[in-house]
Write an enzyme that holds these catalytic residues in place. Sequence first.
Site, PDB file in Angstrom:
ATOM      1  N   CYS A 111       0.821  -1.204   0.000  1.00  0.00           N
ATOM      2  CA  CYS A 111       0.000   0.000   0.000  1.00  0.00           C
ATOM      3  C   CYS A 111       0.862   1.265   0.000  1.00  0.00           C
ATOM      4  O   CYS A 111       1.529   1.544  -0.964  1.00  0.00           O
ATOM      5  CB  CYS A 111      -1.008  -0.046   1.162  1.00  0.00           C
ATOM      6  N   HIS A 215      -3.840  -5.006   0.691  1.00  0.00           N
ATOM      7  CA  HIS A 215      -3.327  -5.341   2.028  1.00  0.00           C
ATOM      8  C   HIS A 215      -3.316  -6.850   2.238  1.00  0.00           C
ATOM      9  O   HIS A 215      -4.211  -7.399   2.892  1.00  0.00           O
ATOM     10  CB  HIS A 215      -4.171  -4.650   3.109  1.00  0.00           C
ATOM     11  N   GLU A 217      -1.663  -8.590   4.237  1.00  0.00           N
ATOM     12  CA  GLU A 217      -1.547  -8.982   5.659  1.00  0.00           C
ATOM     13  C   GLU A 217      -2.917  -9.195   6.296  1.00  0.00           C
ATOM     14  O   GLU A 217      -3.032  -9.888   7.300  1.00  0.00           O
ATOM     15  CB  GLU A 217      -0.727  -7.937   6.434  1.00  0.00           C
TER      16      GLU A 217
END
Length: 258
Positions: A111, A215, A217
């Site tokens: 990001c 994202h 994660e």
Amino acid sequence: MPRHSLIGISCGTERIRDRMRVRVNAAYTRAVERAGAVPVIIPPFGEAAMASTVLLGLDGLVLTGGEDIDPSLYDEAPHPSLGPVNVERDATEIALVESARAAGRPTLAICRGMQLLNVALGGSLIQDIRAQRPGSLDHDESERRAVRVHPVEASGKSLLAEALGGERLTVNSSHHQALDRVADGLRVSALAPDGMIEGVEWIGGDWWAVGVQWHPEELVSSEESWDRSLFAALVEQAESARDPAAGRQEMRRQRLSS
Ligand code: MN
């Protein structure tokens, strides 16, 4: 006794209960840990040169999401829709990118991290998608941070597609900025259907540096394996970069399979 790889995680700062705190979402440290490496928090330094010292003690790097990047770093005046910036963080992360490139430390840029990678290497950003690219998809679905909201197509021969284990996927999207001019040294590795850049990577074979606009994660527990595979690829690269024997085995494997 083999040790775990050490993966640096860049951080922002935030005022909470009247004190400035160094902060990063635990999703990043958990994702790295789950991939089998030790996450090491790197705060924004007042002295950016400290970044090269810490980088040399690490096996890999994750540049995380967060504040907007100071547009003066790509020679633009601030747009009215620009969010808060963090100049110490910008300087620290730019120094981390320069050191990681010089030392060949594998880097996953997420990001803001991908935007920072692009700016550090000489590229520029769209400061606000809604204002500057009206008619684009809604990329700022911050309320649905762990929900896959738009498709992405990765280029067939990219490091990214190899790491994800696929070329067509759907991703979450929590960004109001995007890449504009892509830096020399990077190539686009993934696009959204509206043409927004969702992935870039280093062109030279001497540095595994992969950027994604979404994202991953937040998606490592999802049914689909793409995002787990991306973190696994980072850790695998970090392991072979610090262990030349593993690197040689990998080269032998590639020669045998080609
Ligand atoms: Mn997006």
